[in-house]
Design an enzyme around this catalytic site. Structure first.
Site, mmCIF file in Angstrom:
data_model
loop_
_atom_site.group_PDB
_atom_site.id
_atom_site.type_symbol
_atom_site.label_atom_id
_atom_site.label_comp_id
_atom_site.label_asym_id
_atom_site.label_seq_id
_atom_site.Cartn_x
_atom_site.Cartn_y
_atom_site.Cartn_z
ATOM 1 N N ASP A 50 -9.385 9.987 -22.226
ATOM 2 C CA ASP A 50 -10.546 10.983 -21.625
ATOM 3 C C ASP A 50 -11.317 11.043 -22.835
ATOM 4 O O ASP A 50 -11.254 10.597 -23.842
ATOM 5 C CB ASP A 50 -9.272 12.635 -21.270
ATOM 6 C CG ASP A 50 -10.229 13.345 -21.085
ATOM 7 O OD1 ASP A 50 -10.572 12.713 -19.684
ATOM 8 O OD2 ASP A 50 -11.275 13.922 -21.507
HETATM 9 N N1 DGT Z 1 -20.437 2.419 -20.083
HETATM 10 C C1 DGT Z 1 -20.321 3.611 -21.032
HETATM 11 N N2 DGT Z 1 -19.574 4.874 -19.841
HETATM 12 C C2 DGT Z 1 -19.049 6.337 -20.618
HETATM 13 C C3 DGT Z 1 -20.429 6.154 -21.592
HETATM 14 N N3 DGT Z 1 -20.065 7.851 -22.386
HETATM 15 C C4 DGT Z 1 -19.311 8.091 -21.095
HETATM 16 N N4 DGT Z 1 -18.385 7.103 -20.044
HETATM 17 C C5 DGT Z 1 -17.562 6.962 -19.281
HETATM 18 C C6 DGT Z 1 -16.237 6.594 -19.286
HETATM 19 C C7 DGT Z 1 -14.978 7.499 -18.563
HETATM 20 O O1 DGT Z 1 -15.659 6.454 -17.138
HETATM 21 C C8 DGT Z 1 -16.045 9.035 -18.131
HETATM 22 C C9 DGT Z 1 -15.581 9.569 -19.155
HETATM 23 O O2 DGT Z 1 -14.465 10.161 -18.003
HETATM 24 P P1 DGT Z 1 -13.186 10.857 -17.872
HETATM 25 O O3 DGT Z 1 -12.743 10.400 -19.157
HETATM 26 O O4 DGT Z 1 -12.787 11.356 -16.928
HETATM 27 O O5 DGT Z 1 -12.624 9.101 -17.584
HETATM 28 P P2 DGT Z 1 -12.843 8.325 -16.247
HETATM 29 O O6 DGT Z 1 -12.622 9.705 -15.176
HETATM 30 O O7 DGT Z 1 -14.423 8.044 -16.258
HETATM 31 O O8 DGT Z 1 -11.417 7.841 -15.562
HETATM 32 P P3 DGT Z 1 -9.922 8.420 -15.574
HETATM 33 O O9 DGT Z 1 -10.041 9.590 -15.802
HETATM 34 O O10 DGT Z 1 -9.780 7.522 -17.383
HETATM 35 O O11 DGT Z 1 -9.195 7.551 -14.868
HETATM 36 O O12 DGT Z 1 -17.380 8.716 -18.683
HETATM 37 C C10 DGT Z 1 -21.081 5.193 -22.065
HETATM 38 O O13 DGT Z 1 -21.157 6.023 -23.253
HETATM 39 N N5 DGT Z 1 -21.165 3.754 -21.718
#
Ligand code: DGT
Length: 214
Positions: free
Chosen positions: A79
């Site tokens: 996260d």
């Molecule tokens: N490509 C890219 N993505 C980033 C960067 N910084 C943050 N992110 C993305 C990664 C994660 O998909 C999102 C952060 O949100 P979370 O940690 O809650 O994950 P997310 O909701 O996307 O998926 P998940 O909860 O793990 O199923 O932001 C970056 O520098 N580059």
């Protein structure tokens, strides 16, 4: 052979792992992040919050995996949130919020925290677990108004923690970082290597299972 399960819907995390030689099994957790943050309370440290969120994501996908007949695997949950002025920030979700985030962070530094949770499962039992967060200081540029509006209009900053990316369009507005770049993108490779080691899994064996040749 130990299989690698990524408990995440994040295309960024999947891309980091694939570039690093691991073809994970992807399972998306159904964790209510806002509810968990509320349950942790206002006293919880930012590091504890992202680590507990990561742990909850990894744990949430376990029941389905054991029913799929996987005998030896690791589950990795992550996260990422941006710590700015003492406040943890997730995804903006709207242009207005992303614009206000950039008004606060342009020309300044903030810390991108990524919680990591690794569970080792053999024959349906969790035989090891390791959890830790990583912190990378991000030094932001001051985008010109026209560039910022164009960036906001792409929609990219709305769906990522901290309203920026390091490895995509947002990279034009990051002057430098102090720390692990993969952790900023969403999964810190050196820390995951360490956590895998703590549960008895070497990273090179995961390259082998992913069939990487080059
Ligand atoms: N490509 C890219 N993505 C980033 C960067 N910084 C943050 N992110 C993305 C990664 C994660 O998909 C999102 C952060 O949100 P979370 O940690 O809650 O994950 P997310 O909701 O996307 O998926 P998940 O909860 O793990 O199923 O932001 C970056 O520098 N580059």
């Amino acid at each position: 052979m130990t299989a690698f399960v990524l408990a995440s819907a994040s295309p960024a995390r999947l891309a980091v792992l694939r570039s690093a030689g691991v073809e994970p099994i992807v399972r998306v957790s159904g964790v209510d992040e806002d509810a968990l943050i509320a349950a942790l309370g206002a006293e919880a440290s930012p590091e504890h919050v992202v680590t507990e969120l990561a742990r909850a994501k990894a744990k949430d996908v376990l029941p389905g995996l054991t029913s799929e007949g996987l005998s030896d695997f690791v589950v990795v949950g992550c996260d990422s949130m941006l710590l700015l002025d003492g406040e943890l920030q997730g995804k903006p979700g709207s242009v207005e919020v992303a614009r206000s985030r950039w008004a606060s962070m342009a020309g300044r530094s903030a810390t991108l925290l990524t919680g990591h949770s690794v569970l080792r499962v053999v024959n349906g039992s969790v035989i090891g677990d390791a959890h830790e967060s990583s912190a990378t200081v991000v030094h932001f540029a001051s985008p010109e108004d026209s560039d910022l509006e164009a960036y906001l209009a792409t929609g990219e900053p709305l769906q990522v923690a901290g309203a920026f990316t390091l490895d995509s369009l947002g990279g034009w507005f990051v002057e430098r970082i102090d720390g692990d770049p993969s952790s900023v993108i969403g999964i810190g490779l050196p820390l995951v290597r360490t956590l895998l080691g703590r549960v008895g899994v070497g990273i090179a064996e995961l390259w082998a299972t992913s069939g990487r040749t080059a």
